[in-house]
Design a protein around this motif. Sequence first.
Motif, PDB file in Angstrom:
ATOM      1  N   SER A  56       2.403   2.382  -7.073  1.00 30.45           N
ATOM      2  CA  SER A  56       2.432   1.539  -8.259  1.00 30.45           C
ATOM      3  C   SER A  56       1.302   0.514  -8.229  1.00 30.45           C
ATOM      4  N   SER A  57       1.099  -0.116  -9.360  1.00 38.20           N
ATOM      5  CA  SER A  57       0.041  -1.112  -9.490  1.00 38.20           C
ATOM      6  C   SER A  57       0.273  -2.307  -8.570  1.00 38.20           C
ATOM      7  N   SER A  58       1.536  -2.756  -8.463  1.00 45.17           N
ATOM      8  CA  SER A  58       1.830  -3.925  -7.627  1.00 45.17           C
ATOM      9  C   SER A  58       1.664  -3.596  -6.141  1.00 45.17           C
ATOM     10  N   SER A  59       2.032  -2.383  -5.707  1.00 45.58           N
ATOM     11  CA  SER A  59       1.854  -2.026  -4.292  1.00 45.58           C
ATOM     12  C   SER A  59       0.377  -1.821  -3.964  1.00 45.58           C
ATOM     13  N   THR A  60      -0.408  -1.336  -4.921  1.00 44.20           N
ATOM     14  CA  THR A  60      -1.852  -1.203  -4.724  1.00 44.20           C
ATOM     15  C   THR A  60      -2.489  -2.579  -4.605  1.00 44.20           C
ATOM     16  N   THR A  61      -2.045  -3.514  -5.404  1.00 43.30           N
ATOM     17  CA  THR A  61      -2.555  -4.886  -5.341  1.00 43.30           C
ATOM     18  C   THR A  61      -2.210  -5.522  -4.003  1.00 43.30           C
ATOM     19  N   MET A  62      -0.962  -5.355  -3.531  1.00 44.69           N
ATOM     20  CA  MET A  62      -0.550  -5.913  -2.245  1.00 44.69           C
ATOM     21  C   MET A  62      -1.350  -5.290  -1.098  1.00 44.69           C
ATOM     22  N   ALA A  63      -1.591  -3.993  -1.152  1.00 40.20           N
ATOM     23  CA  ALA A  63      -2.380  -3.327  -0.117  1.00 40.20           C
ATOM     24  C   ALA A  63      -3.802  -3.877  -0.094  1.00 40.20           C
ATOM     25  N   ALA A  64      -4.366  -4.126  -1.263  1.00 41.09           N
ATOM     26  CA  ALA A  64      -5.720  -4.681  -1.346  1.00 41.09           C
ATOM     27  C   ALA A  64      -5.764  -6.098  -0.788  1.00 41.09           C
ATOM     28  N   ILE A  65      -4.733  -6.889  -1.087  1.00 39.75           N
ATOM     29  CA  ILE A  65      -4.671  -8.261  -0.557  1.00 39.75           C
ATOM     30  C   ILE A  65      -4.571  -8.240   0.962  1.00 39.75           C
ATOM     31  N   TRP A  66      -3.690  -7.383   1.498  1.00 37.55           N
ATOM     32  CA  TRP A  66      -3.544  -7.285   2.961  1.00 37.55           C
ATOM     33  C   TRP A  66      -4.840  -6.793   3.607  1.00 37.55           C
ATOM     34  N   ALA A  67      -5.478  -5.829   3.009  1.00 39.24           N
ATOM     35  CA  ALA A  67      -6.738  -5.318   3.558  1.00 39.24           C
ATOM     36  C   ALA A  67      -7.790  -6.423   3.594  1.00 39.24           C
ATOM     37  N   LEU A  68      -7.872  -7.201   2.537  1.00 33.21           N
ATOM     38  CA  LEU A  68      -8.822  -8.302   2.478  1.00 33.21           C
ATOM     39  C   LEU A  68      -8.490  -9.361   3.528  1.00 33.21           C
ATOM     40  N   ALA A  69      -7.211  -9.666   3.704  1.00 31.50           N
ATOM     41  CA  ALA A  69      -6.797 -10.650   4.712  1.00 31.50           C
ATOM     42  C   ALA A  69      -7.143 -10.163   6.119  1.00 31.50           C
ATOM     43  N   ILE A  70      -6.913  -8.899   6.402  1.00 30.86           N
ATOM     44  CA  ILE A  70      -7.226  -8.343   7.720  1.00 30.86           C
ATOM     45  C   ILE A  70      -8.728  -8.362   7.974  1.00 30.86           C
ATOM     46  N   ILE A  71      -9.506  -8.023   6.974  1.00 35.80           N
ATOM     47  CA  ILE A  71     -10.968  -8.056   7.118  1.00 35.80           C
ATOM     48  C   ILE A  71     -11.442  -9.470   7.432  1.00 35.80           C
ATOM     49  N   HIS A  72     -10.889 -10.466   6.739  1.00 36.42           N
ATOM     50  CA  HIS A  72     -11.273 -11.853   7.001  1.00 36.42           C
ATOM     51  C   HIS A  72     -10.894 -12.269   8.421  1.00 36.42           C
TER      52      HIS A  72
END
Length: 89
Positions: free
Chosen positions: A2-18
């Motif tokens: 879903s759109s919300s799970s894709t958004t959460m995955a993107a946020i987590w990926a960005l946080a991990i990269i940082h």
Amino acid sequence: MSSSSTTMAAIWALAIIHLLLLLPLLRSSIVFELHGDVYPTGLFYVTMNIGEPAKPYNLDVDTGSPLTWLECDAPLQSTHKGPHEAYRP
């Protein structure tokens, strides 16, 4: 997905990269009191508690190289000079 799970995955990926980018900036160290002298003993060491139960041993610091070592009570002839007994592995 879903759109919300894709958004959460993107946020987590960005946080991990940082966090991964910050890792090289994080440093830790331990400071030990250095004992010894150049003359007359000619050795430098730090005292560490090792084993269970913990007992004090001297970790020899080789000032001419990146090596440190613990004087062991091995079958070979020991050169132990420290104030504590040699480590028995």
